[in-house]
Design an enzyme around this catalytic site. Structure first.
Site, PDB file in Angstrom:
ATOM      1  N   LYS A  45      16.985  15.897   2.770  1.00  0.00           N
ATOM      2  CA  LYS A  45      15.684  15.913   1.982  1.00  0.00           C
ATOM      3  C   LYS A  45      14.854  17.201   2.127  1.00  0.00           C
ATOM      4  O   LYS A  45      13.846  17.548   1.476  1.00  0.00           O
ATOM      5  CB  LYS A  45      14.769  14.696   1.921  1.00  0.00           C
ATOM      6  CG  LYS A  45      15.547  13.384   1.707  1.00  0.00           C
ATOM      7  CD  LYS A  45      14.707  12.288   2.128  1.00  0.00           C
ATOM      8  CE  LYS A  45      15.535  11.039   2.493  1.00  0.00           C
ATOM      9  NZ  LYS A  45      14.998   9.987   3.521  1.00  0.00           N
ATOM     10  N   GLY A  46      15.212  17.887   3.387  1.00  0.00           N
ATOM     11  CA  GLY A  46      14.193  18.645   3.729  1.00  0.00           C
ATOM     12  C   GLY A  46      13.948  19.950   2.814  1.00  0.00           C
ATOM     13  O   GLY A  46      12.893  20.696   2.813  1.00  0.00           O
ATOM     14  N   GLU A 101      18.733  25.735   1.969  1.00  0.00           N
ATOM     15  CA  GLU A 101      18.329  24.855   3.383  1.00  0.00           C
ATOM     16  C   GLU A 101      17.048  24.853   3.748  1.00  0.00           C
ATOM     17  O   GLU A 101      16.261  25.793   3.380  1.00  0.00           O
ATOM     18  CB  GLU A 101      19.302  25.225   4.397  1.00  0.00           C
ATOM     19  CG  GLU A 101      20.611  24.539   4.574  1.00  0.00           C
ATOM     20  CD  GLU A 101      20.267  23.253   5.501  1.00  0.00           C
ATOM     21  OE1 GLU A 101      19.437  22.504   5.369  1.00  0.00           O
ATOM     22  OE2 GLU A 101      21.404  22.659   6.027  1.00  0.00           O
ATOM     23  N   ASP A 102      16.467  23.856   4.245  1.00  0.00           N
ATOM     24  CA  ASP A 102      15.052  24.060   4.903  1.00  0.00           C
ATOM     25  C   ASP A 102      15.078  24.967   6.162  1.00  0.00           C
ATOM     26  O   ASP A 102      14.181  25.818   6.183  1.00  0.00           O
ATOM     27  CB  ASP A 102      14.466  22.810   5.362  1.00  0.00           C
ATOM     28  CG  ASP A 102      15.377  21.763   6.160  1.00  0.00           C
ATOM     29  OD1 ASP A 102      16.486  21.979   6.264  1.00  0.00           O
ATOM     30  OD2 ASP A 102      14.841  20.709   6.486  1.00  0.00           O
ATOM     31  N   ASP A 105      19.359  25.602  12.014  1.00  0.00           N
ATOM     32  CA  ASP A 105      19.241  25.626  13.545  1.00  0.00           C
ATOM     33  C   ASP A 105      20.376  25.948  14.391  1.00  0.00           C
ATOM     34  O   ASP A 105      20.909  27.068  14.717  1.00  0.00           O
ATOM     35  CB  ASP A 105      18.883  24.264  13.718  1.00  0.00           C
ATOM     36  CG  ASP A 105      18.134  23.761  15.125  1.00  0.00           C
ATOM     37  OD1 ASP A 105      17.478  24.639  15.693  1.00  0.00           O
ATOM     38  OD2 ASP A 105      18.117  22.462  15.436  1.00  0.00           O
ATOM     39  N   LYS A 133      16.352  29.498  13.090  1.00  0.00           N
ATOM     40  CA  LYS A 133      16.136  29.616  14.498  1.00  0.00           C
ATOM     41  C   LYS A 133      17.547  29.950  15.162  1.00  0.00           C
ATOM     42  O   LYS A 133      17.998  29.101  15.767  1.00  0.00           O
ATOM     43  CB  LYS A 133      15.833  27.873  14.980  1.00  0.00           C
ATOM     44  CG  LYS A 133      14.403  27.451  15.026  1.00  0.00           C
ATOM     45  CD  LYS A 133      14.327  26.137  16.053  1.00  0.00           C
ATOM     46  CE  LYS A 133      14.101  24.995  14.861  1.00  0.00           C
ATOM     47  NZ  LYS A 133      13.886  23.652  15.818  1.00  0.00           N
ATOM     48  N   PHE A 154      10.048  22.778  17.554  1.00  0.00           N
ATOM     49  CA  PHE A 154      10.278  21.960  16.636  1.00  0.00           C
ATOM     50  C   PHE A 154       9.286  21.851  15.503  1.00  0.00           C
ATOM     51  O   PHE A 154       8.176  21.678  15.930  1.00  0.00           O
ATOM     52  CB  PHE A 154      10.271  20.361  17.185  1.00  0.00           C
ATOM     53  CG  PHE A 154      10.908  19.417  16.197  1.00  0.00           C
ATOM     54  CD1 PHE A 154      12.474  19.243  16.034  1.00  0.00           C
ATOM     55  CD2 PHE A 154      10.344  18.677  15.487  1.00  0.00           C
ATOM     56  CE1 PHE A 154      12.957  18.674  15.004  1.00  0.00           C
ATOM     57  CE2 PHE A 154      10.602  17.835  14.364  1.00  0.00           C
ATOM     58  CZ  PHE A 154      12.304  17.653  14.349  1.00  0.00           C
ATOM     59  N   VAL A 155       9.534  22.086  14.250  1.00  0.00           N
ATOM     60  CA  VAL A 155       8.534  22.371  13.204  1.00  0.00           C
ATOM     61  C   VAL A 155       8.572  21.168  12.112  1.00  0.00           C
ATOM     62  O   VAL A 155       9.613  20.740  12.038  1.00  0.00           O
ATOM     63  CB  VAL A 155       8.652  23.732  12.653  1.00  0.00           C
ATOM     64  CG1 VAL A 155       7.950  24.709  13.714  1.00  0.00           C
ATOM     65  CG2 VAL A 155      10.016  23.849  12.179  1.00  0.00           C
ATOM     66  N   ASP A 161      10.770  17.294   8.443  1.00  0.00           N
ATOM     67  CA  ASP A 161       9.976  15.965   9.004  1.00  0.00           C
ATOM     68  C   ASP A 161      10.418  15.725  10.201  1.00  0.00           C
ATOM     69  O   ASP A 161      11.314  16.522  11.029  1.00  0.00           O
ATOM     70  CB  ASP A 161      10.756  14.696   8.023  1.00  0.00           C
ATOM     71  CG  ASP A 161      12.264  14.559   8.520  1.00  0.00           C
ATOM     72  OD1 ASP A 161      12.888  15.525   8.487  1.00  0.00           O
ATOM     73  OD2 ASP A 161      12.540  13.593   8.870  1.00  0.00           O
ATOM     74  N   ARG A 167       6.494  15.583   5.962  1.00  0.00           N
ATOM     75  CA  ARG A 167       6.899  16.613   4.897  1.00  0.00           C
ATOM     76  C   ARG A 167       5.979  17.129   4.015  1.00  0.00           C
ATOM     77  O   ARG A 167       6.328  18.076   3.434  1.00  0.00           O
ATOM     78  CB  ARG A 167       8.034  15.692   4.138  1.00  0.00           C
ATOM     79  CG  ARG A 167       9.366  15.276   4.818  1.00  0.00           C
ATOM     80  CD  ARG A 167      10.479  15.014   3.801  1.00  0.00           C
ATOM     81  NE  ARG A 167      11.548  14.085   4.577  1.00  0.00           N
ATOM     82  CZ  ARG A 167      12.597  14.418   5.035  1.00  0.00           C
ATOM     83  NH1 ARG A 167      12.717  15.859   5.365  1.00  0.00           N
ATOM     84  NH2 ARG A 167      13.502  13.640   5.605  1.00  0.00           N
TER      85      ARG A 167
HETATM   86  P1  IMP Z   1      21.566  22.364  12.217  1.00  0.00           P
HETATM   87  O1  IMP Z   1      22.996  21.601  11.749  1.00  0.00           O
HETATM   88  O2  IMP Z   1      21.360  22.007  13.648  1.00  0.00           O
HETATM   89  O3  IMP Z   1      21.492  23.926  11.971  1.00  0.00           O
HETATM   90  O4  IMP Z   1      20.561  21.295  11.620  1.00  0.00           O
HETATM   91  C1  IMP Z   1      19.974  21.578  10.585  1.00  0.00           C
HETATM   92  C2  IMP Z   1      19.070  20.396   9.994  1.00  0.00           C
HETATM   93  O5  IMP Z   1      18.423  19.846  11.234  1.00  0.00           O
HETATM   94  C3  IMP Z   1      17.781  20.920   9.110  1.00  0.00           C
HETATM   95  O6  IMP Z   1      18.180  21.091   7.824  1.00  0.00           O
HETATM   96  C4  IMP Z   1      17.005  20.106   9.366  1.00  0.00           C
HETATM   97  O7  IMP Z   1      16.884  18.787   8.603  1.00  0.00           O
HETATM   98  C5  IMP Z   1      17.198  19.597  10.979  1.00  0.00           C
HETATM   99  N1  IMP Z   1      16.088  20.378  11.875  1.00  0.00           N
HETATM  100  C6  IMP Z   1      16.463  21.661  12.718  1.00  0.00           C
HETATM  101  N2  IMP Z   1      15.490  22.000  13.328  1.00  0.00           N
HETATM  102  C7  IMP Z   1      14.396  21.498  12.733  1.00  0.00           C
HETATM  103  C8  IMP Z   1      12.912  21.358  13.121  1.00  0.00           C
HETATM  104  O8  IMP Z   1      12.604  22.158  14.013  1.00  0.00           O
HETATM  105  N3  IMP Z   1      12.168  20.413  12.351  1.00  0.00           N
HETATM  106  C9  IMP Z   1      12.632  19.503  11.580  1.00  0.00           C
HETATM  107  N4  IMP Z   1      14.091  19.338  11.348  1.00  0.00           N
HETATM  108  C10 IMP Z   1      14.822  20.232  12.076  1.00  0.00           C
HETATM  109 MG    MG Z   2      17.788  19.504   6.212  1.00  0.00          MG
END
Ligand code: IMP
Ligand code: MG
Length: 180
Positions: A45-46, A101-102, A105, A133, A154-155, A161, A167
């Site tokens: 949902k991000g 994507e939001d 990470d 990040k 962490f944001v 969220d 959100r």
């Molecule tokens: P990844 O698979 O680790 O790149 O994660 C991506 C997903 O993790 C993002 O789409 C977010 O939903 C969640 N996420 C990663 N870092 C944060 C953060 O700092 N705050 C909130 N959600 C996060």
């Molecule tokens: Mg996400």
């Protein structure tokens, strides 16, 4: 929002700066795909708030779809396991797809999604992410359109969220949590 809930939030990126950057990113997309149609896929949902603002600033023929994946459970740490919870409504074959994507990470979600979407034969496949990040990356993936590169914090807010909360914040904020 009650003051007690605001106490552990620190503004990282203000709403006005987000709006300005979203317009710039939309301008880049409009320029890169001049005369073509783009198909935006929001990762629920991000990304819903970022996508909603972004698509309205893109001056092209557009269409949108959404996909939902789960990788995080309820907390802050990635389980590393990605599952499709809701698939796309329609085919992307032959389309200029921009995955929205939001935040990038670890890159686990993105590398999985790119693999799945590539198999469906889009004409092109790019990635737009509001936040990046890079220090947390476990997979070698990168976004084509990045709003802001941020430190390893962490944001929440503007779609992001913590346990489904926050959100609706207009600013992107750092969430300080007690040690687990
Ligand atoms: P990844 O698979 O680790 O790149 O994660 C991506 C997903 O993790 C993002 O789409 C977010 O939903 C969640 N996420 C990663 N870092 C944060 C953060 O700092 N705050 C909130 N959600 C996060
Ligand atoms: Mg996400």
């Amino acid at each position: 929002m009650p003051a007690a809930q605001k106490a552990n939030l620190k503004i990282l990126i203000r709403s006005a700066a987000i709006g300005k950057r979203v317009r710039e990113v939309a301008g880049e997309i409009t320029k890169d795909f001049k005369g073509e149609r783009v198909h935006l896929i929001g990762v629920l949902k991000g990304a819903c708030i970022f996508l909603s603002d972004l698509v309205r600033e893109i001056n092209l023929d557009t269409s949108i779809d959404f996909i939902a994946v789960s990788s995080y459970g309820k907390g802050k740490e990635s389980s590393g396991q990605v599952r499709v919870l809701k698939d796309l409504d329609s085919s992307i074959e032959g389309l200029n797809v921009i995955l929205v994507e939001d935040i990038l990470d670890t890159g686990l979600t993105l590398s999985y999604l790119l693999r799945v979407l590539r198999q469906r034969k889009p004409k092109s496949l790019r990635v737009a992410a509001l936040l990046d990040k890079p220090s947390r990356r476990l997979r070698q993936v990168r976004g084509d359109y990045i709003g802001f590169t941020i430190p390893n914090e962490f944001v929440v807010g503007y779609g992001l969220d913590y346990g489904e909360r926050y959100r609706n914040l207009k600013d992107v904020c750092i969430l300080a949590l007690p040690a687990e």
